[in-house]
Design an enzyme around this catalytic site. Sequence first.
Site: not given
Ligand code: NAD
Ligand code: UGA
Length: 443
Positions: A123, A260, A270, A340
């Site tokens: 992101t 909701l 995120c 987190r």
């Molecule tokens: P994360 O921190 O869990 O993982 C990132 C990984 O990248 C780590 O394991 C780190 O060691 C590795 N890394 C960093 N620099 C590197 C490099 N130069 N080469 C190789 N590896 C490297 O992150 P995440 O939760 O997977 O999120 C990644 C991105 O996706 C973020 O931008 C986040 O906002 C977005 N995103 C996350 C979620 C989610 O549910 N966690 C959902 C949608 C989007």
């Molecule tokens: C959220 C989005 O739902 C994903 O679509 C997106 O890809 C992701 O962020 C991201 O960009 O990383 P996530 O953070 O895994 O996903 O979890 P959610 O299920 O969205 O919940 C987020 C927070 O909102 C949690 O703390 C959850 O407990 C809270 N929540 C969610 C509520 O309090 N009420 C609800 O009705 C829904």
Amino acid sequence: MAKNIAVIGTGYVGLVSSVGLSDFGNYVTAVDVNPEIVEKLNRGIPTIYELGLEDYLRRNLESGRLEFTADIDRAIRNAEIVFLAVGTPQSENGEADLSQVEQAVGSVAKNLNGFKVVVCKSTVPVGTNRWVKGRLSELTGESAEGPDPAFAVVSNPEFLREGKAVQDFFHPDRLVLGYEAPKAREYMEDVYRALNLIHVPMVWCGLETAELIKYASNAFLATKITFINQMATLAEAAGADIHVIAHSMGMDGRISPKFLHPGPGFGGSCFPKDTRALVSTGDSYGVDMSLVREVISANEHMKGLVVNRLLKMAGGAGALKGKVAAVLGLAFKAETDDIRESPAITIVQRLLDEGAEVQVHDPEALDNFKKLFGDEIRYFEHEFDALKGADALLIATEWNEYRNLDLERAKAEMRGNLIMDARNVLEPEKARSFGFAYKGVGR
Ligand code: NAD
Ligand code: UGA
């Protein structure tokens, strides 16, 4: 045709994407800077808790289409498509910290040995993909323009939810693909052929539009949650029931019942960081994202509110001093080990500040929580051990096992009878029938 893919970063998004893309028939080499992660994954051991992940991981490792490495140069050189799935955490001033993206782009530039599509799954704020394009040109002297570009950039934001990541990856509501070069679109159509065949809608758009779709979606969902949380506070004050209110609102197709559920405020890796980053982006364009700003501050307030409610039940300020408070649920939501920005962090800290002794349980997140609170609190593998001798119980995560909590046993284990159910997982009347003084959120 199947593609050779490198995925940089094997966190939640990178790992699930690697497993998913190889399951679609592509050849995936996934890279992480952390050698421990690489070693474990190559042995088929997931480094995150995610339902169904282990089966997919093992199946694709065995197929030979998936491998993990710390050798980023080799992975990129062998790839036609490089997915960036590195972290974009919040920096001190609220903006997204793009240092991991910058580093990964440097590696792509160093290893650009033929046409490659660089796909940003992380992101990233609007303008980042255009920056990536410019930076790659600058570092390599190659161009991404014209009918035969040396490389191309695609913005392919990820929408998966933790806890449902595998399901979301294989059955997304839509794919968003920001692109410019027609060749990049052809490549991405190949990569996601399996999803196209099951008619997953594909939104083809510009780079900036794709980037903003991601932030707009997260900020909108965060706003929806904050709205229902404020309504819950009002419903409680006015003697109404937020569940009936939310359910009825959700019957309106324009509103939908999803997101909701009132609670202790949103957390996770995120929503908090993306809402703050969106406000910063607005500032940099001279646009005041006042609504999102308000959502952030209202959400912070919400986390403290559940502890205030418990304090009030206990007899007001100072009433928890020297008392034992049990907290069930530490993850920011159920079905994940991720803590987190979990509301439980604020809650536990507030309880400690109030002078309470804190005993905690979580089915998956205990280890992560230990890294944060060390020996300041007591950790238990079983929920009833955490309840032993407790004067008050606060439920902070909606794990299924808490929904069916044996209230008779809970009452017998606890010294006191206070329950603050910040996720509304228990039936109020039932809890009261066991002698508990029970409070939920908004009812
Ligand atoms: P994360 O921190 O869990 O993982 C990132 C990984 O990248 C780590 O394991 C780190 O060691 C590795 N890394 C960093 N620099 C590197 C490099 N130069 N080469 C190789 N590896 C490297 O992150 P995440 O939760 O997977 O999120 C990644 C991105 O996706 C973020 O931008 C986040 O906002 C977005 N995103 C996350 C979620 C989610 O549910 N966690 C959902 C949608 C989007
Ligand atoms: C959220 C989005 O739902 C994903 O679509 C997106 O890809 C992701 O962020 C991201 O960009 O990383 P996530 O953070 O895994 O996903 O979890 P959610 O299920 O969205 O919940 C987020 C927070 O909102 C949690 O703390 C959850 O407990 C809270 N929540 C969610 C509520 O309090 N009420 C609800 O009705 C829904």
